[in-house]
Design an enzyme around this catalytic site. Structure first.
Site, PDB file in Angstrom:
ATOM      1  N   VAL A 324      44.820 -51.337  64.404  1.00  0.00           N
ATOM      2  CA  VAL A 324      45.596 -51.679  65.594  1.00  0.00           C
ATOM      3  C   VAL A 324      46.963 -52.235  65.204  1.00  0.00           C
ATOM      4  CG1 VAL A 324      45.621 -53.048  67.708  1.00  0.00           C
ATOM      5  CG2 VAL A 324      43.453 -52.237  66.799  1.00  0.00           C
ATOM      6  N   GLU A 325      48.025 -51.605  65.705  1.00  0.00           N
ATOM      7  CA  GLU A 325      49.385 -52.115  65.505  1.00  0.00           C
ATOM      8  C   GLU A 325      50.004 -52.327  66.875  1.00  0.00           C
ATOM      9  OE1 GLU A 325      53.091 -52.032  65.927  1.00  0.00           O
ATOM     10  OE2 GLU A 325      53.254 -50.195  64.738  1.00  0.00           O
ATOM     11  N   LEU A 326      50.359 -53.580  67.187  1.00  0.00           N
ATOM     12  CA  LEU A 326      50.696 -53.950  68.562  1.00  0.00           C
ATOM     13  C   LEU A 326      52.125 -54.465  68.744  1.00  0.00           C
ATOM     14  CD1 LEU A 326      47.365 -55.779  69.473  1.00  0.00           C
ATOM     15  CD2 LEU A 326      47.964 -53.379  69.803  1.00  0.00           C
ATOM     16  N   GLY A 327      52.999 -54.188  67.844  1.00  0.00           N
ATOM     17  CA  GLY A 327      54.369 -54.632  68.034  1.00  0.00           C
ATOM     18  C   GLY A 327      54.582 -56.052  67.559  1.00  0.00           C
TER      19      GLY A 327
END
Length: 618
Positions: A324-327
């Site tokens: 997960v990459e969320l900013g």
């Protein structure tokens, strides 16, 4: 002849000799370079040349493309969704508002078909060699190098960014991903030899980890870099022997179709099934079906935290692992020590402007907060107050004048941005320039927001805590290094960051150690990404890594393998512990002595335990 004349003559001879050898040396260097260029020229399949040199790019991507009358049923204002035709996705150019096309939204049946095709192709692909996989990447790398301008235009038309921003954020990073994977990927995928047991009595066992493809993997990617965000997971997936389903954003499905089709063409040229790479774009109500699909083995998600919750809940039903990459809310910490004199700080201002305004600020590792010690703050505030207002908005595909900053993907967040900026000013920040949406005289339907500079921002302000994803530069003053670190760590995000200080100084290294972030660049902006390091954040920026060696291995089953280290030496069960046990007491004494000998911390303990072990063998 005098001694002086003799010395002068000798020096002249040496000089002539050096000149002649300089010419010879230069000639040899040029010849070597030409030879190496010839040797290194990649050998490509004959079928690839038409693809590389004669590919037909879409008319919409051409400069000054003029829109025809849109079909009946197209929403009057740019909107991907029309409730009257929920089966269609409408595509627009954010810079001009022109209608591009409409695409059928993927249904559950479409998803099943894509997964089935990908599975079938992957069963064959997983047996290919790294040489065969590199051949596919090589064709696309050559295509991308030769067609940079045309590919950039597609990305710009669909995202609104400028040509220069796309060349840096789309082309360069994708070429690097391809080149790095071809050069170093195989090394990362080799079996990893491990030290084996610490137990002295079973050191005859050798241990290793091998990396095997998972099968079909999924990438849900964001719209801000339509080329790179699609290609990055594709390159990693196919190199590791997987098939991949890419779910693109509805906002850039027009360009994503072309980029995936280009990759599929590379597979066909190299004699492999193009079905290994599939593109789907369902509406959110069908996305759960995709992210919980039982035939998908891994998901990489790039997006927002609210959507991530839904993705993870769906993936949990099939126990699918998710990266997960969320900013982020990346901070650039500027130390006074970085420059001996701050009278001229244009160079660092240029880096900060690129970090803040590239792709109209729609960059997950863009600089969202500039935290300065006092001297740096005073000087940078003055320089940036002159430079930021000079930035020009527009479409680099359609405008004759120079353009610095492009459009945002749409205007859905303009009201929120304006509110946060006004709130910051109300609470003491100074608005140096910008601060509101911009109606472009040539493109009145385009989605433009003024390049904005806010100074005197404090950590308590909403604009300092929440991700903006917009062309807004925020300056914050710190009293000292410790205060700068405190401010940098005051948000819930931790994706990227930067520190500008003296190389190797105690203050610089202190920021590197203590900034809570998954990635950090020293005296630069976001170069950790270009370096193909493992990429990912902490806290509200997500978890897990993609990119680099860890990214490749993360798409594999890490299979642990244990073998006998020497021929003729293998495990045998001593009679004393063989089933059925003759004496539980003797078996216990044997096992106790064996454990003591195996993990003895002194020679005396080892010898005594070994004697007890031998004594209980029968």
């Amino acid at each position: 002849m005098s001694l002086l004349q003799l010395l002068l003559g000798l020096l002249s001879t040496v000089a002539d000799f050096a000149k002649s050898w300089s010419v010879v040396g230069s000639t040899l260097m040029i010849a070597t370079a030409v030879a190496l260029a010839y040797v290194w020229q990649p050998s490509l399949p004959e079928e690839s040349y038409d693809f590389i040199y004669k590919y037909k790019f879409p008319a919409e991507s051409q400069p000054k493309w003029s829109q025809k009358d849109p079909p009946v049923g197209v929403p009057p204002r740019p909107s991907v969704y029309n409730p009257n035709r929920p089966d269609l996705i409408h595509c627009y150019c954010p810079a001009t508002g022109q209608y591009l096309c409409r695409v059928s939204a993927s249904t559950k049946a479409d998803i099943d078909t894509a997964v089935a095709k990908c599975q079938k192709a992957q069963e064959v692909w997983k047996a290919t060699s790294f040489k065969q996989r590199k051949a596919v990447l090589k064709v696309f790398l050559e295509f991308l190098k030769k067609n940079q301008e045309e590919v950039v235009r597609i990305a710009c038309r669909d995202s609104g960014k400028t040509m220069v921003d796309a060349a840096l954020g789309e082309i360069m990073v994708t070429l690097e991903k391809l080149a790095w994977t071809m050069k170093y990927g195989e090394r990362a995928m080799r079996p990893s030899s491990r030290s084996g047991p610490a137990n002295l009595l079973i050191r005859y066992k050798a241990a290793e980890v091998v990396y095997e493809p998972l099968g079909v993997v999924l990438a849900l990617v964001s719209w801000n870099y339509p080329l790179h965000n699609v290609l990055n997971p594709i390159v990693s997936s196919i190199f590791t022997g997987n098939g991949i389903i890419v779910k693109c954003s509805e906002s850039v499905v027009w360009s994503s179709r072309y980029f995936v089709e280009m990759v599929q063409t590379c597979f066909t040229i190299c004699g492999h099934s193009p079905d290994l790479v599939q593109l789907v774009c369902p509406w959110p109500n069908d996305a759960d079906y995709l992210t919980s699909h039982p035939d998908i083995s891994h998901t990489t998600f790039i997006g927002s935290k609210p959507v991530a919750h839904k993705v993870l809940a769906a993936a949990a039903s099939s126990l699918m692992p998710v990266t997960v990459e969320l900013g982020g809310k990346d901070a650039a910490v500027i130390l006074d020590e970085h420059l001996g004199s701050w009278s001229n700080c244009d160079a660092i201002a240029s880096v900060l402007m690129r970090g803040s305004f590239q792709s109209a600020g729609q960059n997950c590792i863009g600089i969202e907060r500039i935290i300065c010690e006092p001297k740096a703050y005073d000087s940078l505030s003055k320089v940036l107050a002159k430079r930021v207002p000079a930035l020009r908005l527009g479409s680099s595909l359609d405008d004759d004048q120079n353009v610095d900053v492009g459009a945002m993907i749409n205007d859905s967040r303009f009201e929120v941005l304006e509110r946060m900026i006004a709130d910051a000013v109300k609470n003491g920040a100074q608005l140096s320039c910008g601060g509101q949406r911009y109606r472009h005289p040539n493109h009145p339907v385009g989605s433009y927001f003024q390049p904005t500079l806010l100074v005197d921002v404090t950590p308590e302000m909403e604009i300092a805590r929440n991700e903006l994803f917009a062309p807004v530069m925020v300056l914050m003053k710190a009293e000292n290094v410790d205060d700068a670190i405190r401010i940098a760590n005051s948000t819930k995000f931790g994706l990227g960051g930067a520190v500008f200080g003296k190389r190797g100084s105690a203050a610089t290294e202190k920021v590197v150690r203590e900034m809570k972030t998954g990635n950090i660049a020293v005296n630069d902006f976001a170069t950790f990404y270009v370096c193909q390091l493992p990429f990912g954040g902490v806290s509200d920026s997500g978890y897990g890594k993609f990119g680099g060696e860890e990214g490749l291995r993360g798409l594999c089953l890490a299979k642990s393998v244990c073998r006998d280290r020497f021929p003729g030496i293998s495990t045998s069960i001593p009679p004393v512990v063989d089933y059925p046990l003759n004496s539980v007491k003797t078996a216990w004494e044997f096992v106790r002595a064996m454990n003591a000998a195996a993990y003895a911390t002194s020679a005396k303990e080892f010898v005594m335990s070994l004697v007890q072990l031998v004594g209980n063998l029968k």
